[in-house]
Design a protein around this motif. Sequence first.
Motif, short mmCIF file in Angstrom:
data_model
loop_
_atom_site.label_atom_id
_atom_site.label_comp_id
_atom_site.label_asym_id
_atom_site.label_seq_id
_atom_site.Cartn_x
_atom_site.Cartn_y
_atom_site.Cartn_z
N LEU A 76 4.87 6.03 -1.65
CA LEU A 76 3.75 6.81 -2.14
C LEU A 76 3.34 7.91 -1.18
O LEU A 76 2.57 8.80 -1.54
CB LEU A 76 2.54 5.89 -2.39
CG LEU A 76 2.68 4.92 -3.57
CD1 LEU A 76 1.64 3.81 -3.47
CD2 LEU A 76 2.53 5.68 -4.89
N LEU A 93 -13.70 -6.55 9.49
CA LEU A 93 -13.88 -5.63 8.36
C LEU A 93 -14.95 -4.59 8.67
O LEU A 93 -14.89 -3.46 8.19
CB LEU A 93 -14.25 -6.41 7.09
CG LEU A 93 -13.18 -7.37 6.56
CD1 LEU A 93 -13.72 -8.17 5.37
CD2 LEU A 93 -11.91 -6.62 6.16
N ALA A 94 -15.93 -4.97 9.46
CA ALA A 94 -16.96 -4.01 9.84
C ALA A 94 -16.52 -3.12 10.98
O ALA A 94 -16.99 -1.98 11.11
CB ALA A 94 -18.25 -4.75 10.23
N PRO A 114 -17.79 -0.45 6.27
CA PRO A 114 -17.38 0.97 6.20
C PRO A 114 -16.57 1.18 4.92
O PRO A 114 -15.77 0.34 4.53
CB PRO A 114 -16.49 1.14 7.44
CG PRO A 114 -16.81 0.00 8.35
CD PRO A 114 -17.27 -1.13 7.47
N VAL A 118 -13.32 -2.04 11.75
CA VAL A 118 -12.25 -1.07 11.48
C VAL A 118 -12.86 0.08 10.68
O VAL A 118 -13.09 -0.03 9.48
CB VAL A 118 -11.08 -1.70 10.69
CG1 VAL A 118 -10.04 -0.64 10.35
CG2 VAL A 118 -10.43 -2.81 11.53
N ALA A 140 -6.94 -9.49 -0.55
CA ALA A 140 -6.39 -8.68 0.54
C ALA A 140 -7.33 -8.68 1.75
O ALA A 140 -6.88 -8.79 2.88
CB ALA A 140 -6.14 -7.25 0.06
N THR A 152 -1.03 4.90 5.54
CA THR A 152 -0.10 5.90 5.02
C THR A 152 -0.52 7.27 5.53
O THR A 152 -1.71 7.51 5.77
CB THR A 152 -0.08 5.94 3.48
OG1 THR A 152 -1.42 6.11 3.00
CG2 THR A 152 0.48 4.65 2.91
N PRO A 189 -11.01 4.99 7.68
CA PRO A 189 -11.12 4.75 6.23
C PRO A 189 -9.78 4.57 5.54
O PRO A 189 -9.71 4.06 4.43
CB PRO A 189 -11.84 6.01 5.72
CG PRO A 189 -11.60 7.05 6.76
CD PRO A 189 -11.47 6.33 8.07
N GLY A 190 -8.68 4.98 6.20
CA GLY A 190 -7.37 4.83 5.59
C GLY A 190 -6.64 3.58 6.03
O GLY A 190 -5.49 3.36 5.63
N ALA A 191 -7.26 2.75 6.84
CA ALA A 191 -6.62 1.51 7.31
C ALA A 191 -6.80 0.43 6.26
O ALA A 191 -7.91 0.01 5.97
CB ALA A 191 -7.23 1.07 8.64
N LYS A 192 -5.68 0.00 5.68
CA LYS A 192 -5.73 -1.06 4.67
C LYS A 192 -5.59 -2.39 5.39
O LYS A 192 -4.50 -2.74 5.87
CB LYS A 192 -4.61 -0.87 3.65
CG LYS A 192 -4.58 0.50 2.98
CD LYS A 192 -5.83 0.81 2.21
CE LYS A 192 -5.98 -0.11 1.03
NZ LYS A 192 -7.25 0.20 0.30
N VAL A 193 -6.69 -3.12 5.45
CA VAL A 193 -6.71 -4.39 6.19
C VAL A 193 -6.35 -5.54 5.26
O VAL A 193 -6.88 -5.64 4.15
CB VAL A 193 -8.12 -4.62 6.79
CG1 VAL A 193 -8.19 -5.98 7.49
CG2 VAL A 193 -8.48 -3.50 7.76
N HIS A 194 -5.44 -6.39 5.72
CA HIS A 194 -5.04 -7.58 4.97
C HIS A 194 -5.25 -8.80 5.87
O HIS A 194 -4.65 -8.88 6.94
CB HIS A 194 -3.57 -7.50 4.55
CG HIS A 194 -3.29 -6.35 3.62
ND1 HIS A 194 -3.13 -6.52 2.27
CD2 HIS A 194 -3.19 -5.02 3.85
CE1 HIS A 194 -2.92 -5.33 1.70
NE2 HIS A 194 -2.95 -4.40 2.63
N LEU A 195 -6.10 -9.70 5.44
CA LEU A 195 -6.38 -10.91 6.21
C LEU A 195 -5.86 -12.12 5.43
O LEU A 195 -6.01 -12.17 4.20
CB LEU A 195 -7.88 -11.04 6.48
CG LEU A 195 -8.52 -9.85 7.23
CD1 LEU A 195 -10.02 -10.09 7.42
CD2 LEU A 195 -7.84 -9.62 8.56
N ASP A 218 0.81 -1.22 0.00
CA ASP A 218 0.00 0.00 0.00
C ASP A 218 0.84 1.27 0.00
O ASP A 218 0.30 2.35 -0.23
CB ASP A 218 -0.91 0.01 1.24
CG ASP A 218 -1.83 -1.20 1.28
OD1 ASP A 218 -2.62 -1.35 0.34
OD2 ASP A 218 -1.73 -1.99 2.24
#
Lengths: 380, 380
Positions: free
Chosen positions: A306, A327-328, B299, A330, B24, A356, A333-339, A281
């Motif tokens: 970036l 997922l619900a 979200p 977190v 992801a 970022t 809005p800028g948290a890139k979740v990877h599971l 990311d």
Amino acid sequence: MTPPIVAVIGGGQLARMMAPAATALGITLRVLVESDQASAAESSHEAVVGLPTDPDAIARLLAVPRPDVVTWEHEHIPAEVFEVCEAAGVPARPGLGALRFAQDKIEMRARMDELGLPNPAWRPVATMEDLDGFLAEHGPSVLKTARGGYDGKGVRVVSEASQARDWLESAAGGGPRLLVEAKVPFTRELAAQVARTPSGETRTWPVVESVQRDGVCSEVTAPAPGLSDERAAQARSIAEHVAAALGVTGVLAVELFETEDGLLINELAMRPHNSGHWTIDGAVTSQFEQHLRAVLDLPLGDTSALAPWTVMANVLGGARVNLAGSLADVVDPGAKVHLYAKSVRPGRKVGHVTVTGADARQTYDRAVAAAAIVRDGGAA
Amino acid sequence: MTPPIVAVIGGGQLARMMAPAATALGITLRVLVESDQASAAESSHEAVVGLPTDPDAIARLLAVPRPDVVTWEHEHIPAEVFEVCEAAGVPARPGLGALRFAQDKIEMRARMDELGLPNPAWRPVATMEDLDGFLAEHGPSVLKTARGGYDGKGVRVVSEASQARDWLESAAGGGPRLLVEAKVPFTRELAAQVARTPSGETRTWPVVESVQRDGVCSEVTAPAPGLSDERAAQARSIAEHVAAALGVTGVLAVELFETEDGLLINELAMRPHNSGHWTIDGAVTSQFEQHLRAVLDLPLGDTSALAPWTVMANVLGGARVNLAGSLADVVDPGAKVHLYAKSVRPGRKVGHVTVTGADARQTYDRAVAAAAIVRDGGAA
């Protein structure tokens, strides 16, 4: 269109995270997974179920249409696999000539010494006398198995040789050989990552700071806060030197100790590495795309960041059993979740979160908070 | 861990590009693909081969374990599919109540009029007299089929009704109904993209400029160069208004004409859209991740751009037949190449290239040059 086929041995999250990059590039990813429940099983374009020690599984991995190249997401690759790849005419990258330095810490330390690269004090240990002699000179030190360790496993801090009796007996009986390293009074841990192609092109990413808890990577900040330009350049140069001297193809992570006197090499990993997850990311080219590019001998991608700051926080298994619910929860809005689609066990790496931002502290706090929500649910 | 399952109807590149986002997030992507050679067949976590008109295929798509939601990568969804989804208890998003406005341009225009949103002059056309009356008032105009058109198909510029005799006869015989729209003297084309959840959260991306060649999108620049803040806000507001008024769930692209007098609505697409491909490499949250988030009522993610400028250039089928070779030929390290694993036919969308940068013109030139190399090989 006939896509390139990249075969990968190992079905963990590192193979899983190669899949999005492969899909974007139109590359077919064929992965040898340990079971159909492996992290990479569902995401892979073609999944072959089996172990790297199973010749039949390797044969299926290398079956026609033959892969263009075979690579690994971990270092535990039997030497026979390289022979089978060679017989099949499929290049193995990184090859055994390079990979053995990531497989065996004694070979690695000896080679770094030969190259004049900064090692901590160390020596191979076969007897109580070997170890006592080293401890007398260096005080409490870190005993390691030469092979098979990861995430704090295969590592023990010892202050007298008697604490190592079981390992020494095991080594004498054919178990993993041992080495001892002086405990480095480091101020923090850094990692320098580089990719290198068979043609010799190399590109390094910004040097990162890595925070470990209980021997396991917890957070990574890119770039390493407050690192001088000179020291960053030195770290990148060490990574390039190692990659070129060892003939690495693919990505290489060099874990480093920063001390008051300079940098020392901690570990090498010849594969995508936890210290590089931030690149998905946070960089123009992720370590996963770059690894595919490198092993296919394609031109390498831009490794620029970036954003001013990128922070990756690991999610280790905690209170939440079904991570899908995170997922619900977190809501940043800028948290890139990877599971990683792995069953949750305490302390197991099951995902990560990347944020970022323009402010290092705030970006760090946001990443850590989101990872805590993924791990445990509710408000952090 | 029990991951959410998102079912997608349609196996083209839009479904293909949902896969990396799903991987992801740990979401299982189950895709109804037209054939096992479809663009999305290999990338999908679970591929079901069949057509949306085949009840058995839909049954397999909705089989246990049931998907949490079913969505689409194109608008050509038979009404019966919605009934089957409802009977199975699987929400269909966007629902038919919204999707019909993207399926049918007459319904769309009438609804935009009702909402007071800016339409060009238009009318439904059933007879030569209808058409002649409109042409007498507006001069050469654009005749469209209400349903089934895309990428310049189902569109014809006419200056007299006799040029439409075949389409009018077809419509009278049960073929697609027709509408005529005044030819808009636009200065350029823009697109505003929004995502909306069933809970009503909406987020818009920066407004982009889209360049069309022969009725097909060629390049997209984000943000639209020189667009006033006021007009950008107006475009985003139109997208939000449409999404809310029509009850869209998922992503919506509103294609707009910019004229000297303001904005006019051109087309709606209720799915990830070519004008939003730039978001994969150029925004914190891509349209594909956002679509998955939206249809699962999660979200929504941050839609901010990652760079001052992002340019996406489509690759249409050209001289190069095997696109895999382009990976070696594109030496610009910042060119993000996306290949769709589709056989190359002249003019067919087979991939795209995205470049981010600090200078609009240079970024544009780099993206166009890299796309030309992918298309035709050699130096651009």
